[in-house]
Design an enzyme around this catalytic site. Structure first.
Site, PDB file in Angstrom:
ATOM      1  N   SER A  64       0.825  -1.208   0.000  1.00 31.52           N
ATOM      2  CA  SER A  64       0.000   0.000   0.000  1.00 31.52           C
ATOM      3  C   SER A  64       0.860   1.258   0.000  1.00 31.52           C
ATOM      4  O   SER A  64       1.986   1.273   0.508  1.00 31.52           O
ATOM      5  CB  SER A  64      -0.905   0.035   1.232  1.00 31.52           C
ATOM      6  OG  SER A  64      -1.796  -1.057   1.235  1.00 31.52           O
TER       7      SER A  64
HETATM    8  N1  SAH Z   1      -1.117  -4.687   4.005  1.00 33.58           N
HETATM    9  C1  SAH Z   1      -0.434  -4.971   2.771  1.00 33.58           C
HETATM   10  C2  SAH Z   1      -1.299  -4.629   1.584  1.00 33.58           C
HETATM   11  C3  SAH Z   1      -1.204  -5.685   0.553  1.00 33.58           C
HETATM   12  S1  SAH Z   1      -2.375  -5.606  -0.761  1.00 33.58           S
HETATM   13  C4  SAH Z   1       0.914  -4.305   2.708  1.00 33.58           C
HETATM   14  O1  SAH Z   1       1.201  -3.425   3.526  1.00 33.58           O
HETATM   15  O2  SAH Z   1       1.729  -4.677   1.867  1.00 33.58           O
HETATM   16  C5  SAH Z   1      -3.697  -6.594  -0.161  1.00 33.58           C
HETATM   17  C6  SAH Z   1      -3.386  -8.009   0.215  1.00 33.58           C
HETATM   18  O3  SAH Z   1      -4.623  -8.627   0.586  1.00 33.58           O
HETATM   19  C7  SAH Z   1      -2.816  -8.871  -0.918  1.00 33.58           C
HETATM   20  O4  SAH Z   1      -1.619  -9.455  -0.495  1.00 33.58           O
HETATM   21  C8  SAH Z   1      -3.901  -9.931  -1.164  1.00 33.58           C
HETATM   22  O5  SAH Z   1      -3.390 -11.204  -1.538  1.00 33.58           O
HETATM   23  C9  SAH Z   1      -4.579  -9.980   0.194  1.00 33.58           C
HETATM   24  N2  SAH Z   1      -5.949 -10.495   0.191  1.00 33.58           N
HETATM   25  C10 SAH Z   1      -6.930 -10.301  -0.723  1.00 33.58           C
HETATM   26  N3  SAH Z   1      -8.052 -10.950  -0.361  1.00 33.58           N
HETATM   27  C11 SAH Z   1      -7.780 -11.579   0.833  1.00 33.58           C
HETATM   28  C12 SAH Z   1      -8.527 -12.417   1.716  1.00 33.58           C
HETATM   29  N4  SAH Z   1      -9.803 -12.762   1.479  1.00 33.58           N
HETATM   30  N5  SAH Z   1      -7.915 -12.863   2.831  1.00 33.58           N
HETATM   31  C13 SAH Z   1      -6.626 -12.546   3.114  1.00 33.58           C
HETATM   32  N6  SAH Z   1      -5.861 -11.767   2.305  1.00 33.58           N
HETATM   33  C14 SAH Z   1      -6.428 -11.280   1.182  1.00 33.58           C
END
Ligand code: SAH
Length: 214
Positions: A64
């Site tokens: 993010s």
């Molecule tokens: N907090 C992260 C943001 C990553 S983007 C950071 O700081 O890097 C969002 C993430 O959510 C992705 O890695 C994606 O695989 C995950 N995601 C999407 N749907 C999900 C679900 N149902 N359960 C767990 N993770 C999920």
């Protein structure tokens, strides 16, 4: 795994730019100042690590944007030692920021590759969240209730299981909407179990997907 003088300098500049963009929570900004963001990205090109932008981290996902991390974390109204569920571990960067805030962190990721990678990195950096591989849409019932829930992927709706796993008085921050963008919602579960919603602007997240990916 180096955090050089140059990295620290660039990080200070990034934090200042977040202040200019309206982030006022000094505790959150200080926590972000302690996390070496460049170590959470595949390419440690520092010009990308310390720019206020999202960046690809593999498996079609992104780390993010720093502003978004600061904004979502500020909306949680964190108190030390609270129990927080993060949905979407991704790179582990937001997880590290939550741990720098002295929280008890439960983090769940549905992509196995990212789950393994962020688990290994956070452990090497000395961060100790509770890691889960699974579908965060379902929450982690065995460890509920949570004081706070932070969803870091765009959800098509408000997952009722996550509301159930929030303690009365707890807060969930979640971007809700489809592929063309989401509204940031701050959801407070009242003592009586009702839900109050506040809208906090438009964002663009990768989607929250149901089920586990291998
Ligand atoms: N907090 C992260 C943001 C990553 S983007 C950071 O700081 O890097 C969002 C993430 O959510 C992705 O890695 C994606 O695989 C995950 N995601 C999407 N749907 C999900 C679900 N149902 N359960 C767990 N993770 C999920």
């Amino acid at each position: 795994m180096e955090d050089s003088f140059q990295h620290k300098g660039l990080r200070k500049r990034l934090i200042e730019s977040l202040r200019v963009k309206g982030i006022t929570d000094g505790t959150v900004l200080d926590a972000m100042d302690r996390v070496p963001r460049h170590l959470f990205m595949d390419s440690s090109f520092i010009k990308f690590s310390y720019a206020d932008q999202a960046f690809p981290i593999g498996a079609g996902q992104t780390i993010s944007q720093p502003y978004t991390v600061a904004f979502q974390t500020s909306l949680l109204n964190i108190l030390p030692r609270e129990k927080v569920l993060e949905v979407g571990t991704g790179s582990g960067y937001q997880t590290a920021v939550l741990l720098e805030l002295k929280l008890k962190v439960f983090t769940i990721e549905r992509q196995h590759e990212l789950f393994l990678k962020s688990q290994s990195l956070l452990t090497r950096l000395g961060y100790k969240p509770h890691f889960f591989y699974g579908d965060g849409y379902e929450g982690i019932p065995a460890y509920a209730p949570f004081d706070k829930i932070l969803v870091t992927a765009g959800s098509p709706d408000i997952p009722h299981k996550l509301i159930e796993q929030l303690r009365p008085g707890g807060i969930m921050v979640i971007p809700v909407g489809g592929d063309s963008g989401q509204k940031m919602l701050k959801i407070t579960k009242t003592a009586g179990g009702f839900v109050e919603k506040e809208e906090h602007g438009n964002f663009a997240f990768v989607p929250l997907l149901k089920g586990k990916a291998s």
